[in-house]
Design a protein around this motif. Sequence first.
Motif, PDB file in Angstrom:
ATOM      1  N   ILE A 131      10.865  -3.768  -0.726  1.00  0.00           N
ATOM      2  CA  ILE A 131      10.341  -3.215  -1.981  1.00  0.00           C
ATOM      3  C   ILE A 131       9.872  -1.768  -1.856  1.00  0.00           C
ATOM      4  N   GLY A 132       9.984  -1.193  -0.656  1.00  0.00           N
ATOM      5  CA  GLY A 132       9.638   0.210  -0.489  1.00  0.00           C
ATOM      6  C   GLY A 132       8.237   0.418   0.072  1.00  0.00           C
ATOM      7  N   THR A 133       7.935   1.648   0.421  1.00  0.00           N
ATOM      8  CA  THR A 133       6.613   1.966   0.956  1.00  0.00           C
ATOM      9  C   THR A 133       5.594   2.048  -0.180  1.00  0.00           C
ATOM     10  N   PRO A 134       4.314   1.865   0.136  1.00  0.00           N
ATOM     11  CA  PRO A 134       3.278   2.008  -0.905  1.00  0.00           C
ATOM     12  C   PRO A 134       3.326   3.370  -1.587  1.00  0.00           C
ATOM     13  N   GLU A 135       3.672   4.423  -0.834  1.00  0.00           N
ATOM     14  CA  GLU A 135       3.763   5.752  -1.419  1.00  0.00           C
ATOM     15  C   GLU A 135       4.873   5.818  -2.470  1.00  0.00           C
ATOM     16  N   GLU A 136       6.027   5.236  -2.139  1.00  0.00           N
ATOM     17  CA  GLU A 136       7.153   5.244  -3.074  1.00  0.00           C
ATOM     18  C   GLU A 136       6.842   4.430  -4.327  1.00  0.00           C
ATOM     19  N   ILE A 137       6.244   3.265  -4.113  1.00  0.00           N
ATOM     20  CA  ILE A 137       5.927   2.395  -5.250  1.00  0.00           C
ATOM     21  C   ILE A 137       4.925   3.066  -6.171  1.00  0.00           C
ATOM     22  N   ALA A 138       3.869   3.636  -5.600  1.00  0.00           N
ATOM     23  CA  ALA A 138       2.849   4.303  -6.413  1.00  0.00           C
ATOM     24  C   ALA A 138       3.449   5.476  -7.188  1.00  0.00           C
ATOM     25  N   GLY A 139       4.340   6.213  -6.542  1.00  0.00           N
ATOM     26  CA  GLY A 139       4.968   7.346  -7.215  1.00  0.00           C
ATOM     27  C   GLY A 139       5.816   6.907  -8.395  1.00  0.00           C
ATOM     28  N   MET A 140       6.622   5.846  -8.196  1.00  0.00           N
ATOM     29  CA  MET A 140       7.456   5.342  -9.288  1.00  0.00           C
ATOM     30  C   MET A 140       6.599   4.774 -10.407  1.00  0.00           C
ATOM     31  N   TYR A 143       4.805  -7.212   6.935  1.00  0.00           N
ATOM     32  CA  TYR A 143       4.618  -5.811   6.549  1.00  0.00           C
ATOM     33  C   TYR A 143       5.924  -5.028   6.663  1.00  0.00           C
ATOM     34  N   GLU A 144       6.646  -5.223   7.781  1.00  0.00           N
ATOM     35  CA  GLU A 144       7.905  -4.515   7.977  1.00  0.00           C
ATOM     36  C   GLU A 144       8.934  -4.894   6.920  1.00  0.00           C
ATOM     37  N   GLN A 145       9.002  -6.181   6.589  1.00  0.00           N
ATOM     38  CA  GLN A 145       9.968  -6.641   5.597  1.00  0.00           C
ATOM     39  C   GLN A 145       9.629  -6.135   4.198  1.00  0.00           C
ATOM     40  N   LEU A 146       8.347  -6.032   3.892  1.00  0.00           N
ATOM     41  CA  LEU A 146       7.944  -5.506   2.584  1.00  0.00           C
ATOM     42  C   LEU A 146       8.356  -4.047   2.435  1.00  0.00           C
ATOM     43  N   LEU A 147       8.215  -3.286   3.505  1.00  0.00           N
ATOM     44  CA  LEU A 147       8.631  -1.879   3.466  1.00  0.00           C
ATOM     45  C   LEU A 147      10.134  -1.769   3.214  1.00  0.00           C
ATOM     46  N   ILE A 148      10.896  -2.687   3.806  1.00  0.00           N
ATOM     47  CA  ILE A 148      12.346  -2.649   3.664  1.00  0.00           C
ATOM     48  C   ILE A 148      12.771  -3.123   2.275  1.00  0.00           C
ATOM     49  N   GLN A 203      -2.522  -5.549   4.461  1.00  0.00           N
ATOM     50  CA  GLN A 203      -2.331  -4.142   4.823  1.00  0.00           C
ATOM     51  C   GLN A 203      -1.511  -3.412   3.773  1.00  0.00           C
ATOM     52  N   PHE A 204      -0.441  -4.050   3.335  1.00  0.00           N
ATOM     53  CA  PHE A 204       0.436  -3.437   2.340  1.00  0.00           C
ATOM     54  C   PHE A 204      -0.305  -3.196   1.029  1.00  0.00           C
ATOM     55  N   LEU A 205      -1.010  -4.204   0.546  1.00  0.00           N
ATOM     56  CA  LEU A 205      -1.737  -4.079  -0.719  1.00  0.00           C
ATOM     57  C   LEU A 205      -2.871  -3.071  -0.617  1.00  0.00           C
ATOM     58  N   GLN A 206      -3.520  -3.008   0.540  1.00  0.00           N
ATOM     59  CA  GLN A 206      -4.599  -2.037   0.724  1.00  0.00           C
ATOM     60  C   GLN A 206      -4.049  -0.616   0.652  1.00  0.00           C
ATOM     61  N   GLU A 207      -2.922  -0.380   1.312  1.00  0.00           N
ATOM     62  CA  GLU A 207      -2.305   0.946   1.274  1.00  0.00           C
ATOM     63  C   GLU A 207      -1.825   1.289  -0.133  1.00  0.00           C
ATOM     64  N   LEU A 208      -1.296   0.283  -0.837  1.00  0.00           N
ATOM     65  CA  LEU A 208      -0.840   0.509  -2.206  1.00  0.00           C
ATOM     66  C   LEU A 208      -2.009   0.867  -3.111  1.00  0.00           C
ATOM     67  N   ALA A 209      -3.135   0.186  -2.939  1.00  0.00           N
ATOM     68  CA  ALA A 209      -4.325   0.470  -3.749  1.00  0.00           C
ATOM     69  C   ALA A 209      -4.814   1.887  -3.511  1.00  0.00           C
ATOM     70  N   MET A 260      -3.295 -15.403   2.395  1.00  0.00           N
ATOM     71  CA  MET A 260      -2.646 -14.084   2.416  1.00  0.00           C
ATOM     72  C   MET A 260      -2.536 -13.592   3.852  1.00  0.00           C
ATOM     73  N   THR A 261      -1.352 -13.160   4.249  1.00  0.00           N
ATOM     74  CA  THR A 261      -1.129 -12.708   5.619  1.00  0.00           C
ATOM     75  C   THR A 261      -1.743 -11.335   5.849  1.00  0.00           C
ATOM     76  N   ASP A 262      -1.884 -10.994   7.143  1.00  0.00           N
ATOM     77  CA  ASP A 262      -2.426  -9.681   7.479  1.00  0.00           C
ATOM     78  C   ASP A 262      -1.500  -8.562   6.989  1.00  0.00           C
ATOM     79  N   GLY A 263      -0.187  -8.808   7.101  1.00  0.00           N
ATOM     80  CA  GLY A 263       0.772  -7.818   6.636  1.00  0.00           C
ATOM     81  C   GLY A 263       0.661  -7.566   5.147  1.00  0.00           C
ATOM     82  N   THR A 264       0.449  -8.643   4.380  1.00  0.00           N
ATOM     83  CA  THR A 264       0.285  -8.516   2.933  1.00  0.00           C
ATOM     84  C   THR A 264      -0.976  -7.731   2.601  1.00  0.00           C
TER      85      THR A 264
END
Length: 210
Positions: free
Chosen positions: A55-64, A48-53, A7-13, A1-5
């Motif tokens: 599938i959206g930010t962790p905030e947006e995903i959690a809200g949806m 990390y940058e590509q994931l934001l573009i 970071q993204f999953l940690q923020e999503l959690a 698992m990459t560092d970007g992944t």
Amino acid sequence: MTDGTKQFLQELAEEIGDHPEKKSVMEEYEVHIAELIQDESIQEDKVYEQLLIRIGTPEEIAGMWKQESSITPRKTQWLFVLLNSALFIGGGILTISYNVLHWDWIELLWEALTNISIIIMLIYILFWGLLGYEIGREFGHRGRKLLRKTFIISVIPNFILMYLIIFKFIPHEWFQPLLNVPFMVACIVLTAFLYPVSWLGYRWGRKASV
């Protein structure tokens, strides 16, 4: 698992917070992100940058996800069960009316529908594809068991109707000119394809959910 992944999953959690289904949601996004990185060949330092573009930010995903989680599996299941039952009840009322009442407008409606029976069958297939898509979109990986259970319950009227016709509990002449060998074969083939169509819809909806 990459560092970007990570970071993204940690923020999503953190955004999802303390929720009973948090584990399954995180597993779902972990699988989806891994597939996305592999399919798109994303460079490790740009994950990390590509994931934001993409599938959206962790905030947006959690809200949806929190909004969609208010839709319960039981409500979705019975919605499609009732819709399928309504189709059979409506068809039954039309068939009885045509053979018993002999009203002119019912005969015209019956003739029009029998002339487009293939189109009606295709629309019915799309109905089952929509069933799978909606379950996949709303519940993701969690919807796999729900899809099977909903399908089994919803398809019961189909088998009951076939049983009644095959063993002549319903007069065959009621379904003329539909009741012929090619049409019966088409119905059997259609029924066999209903679950695969629902499964494909589920897979499509699952990808759309993340």
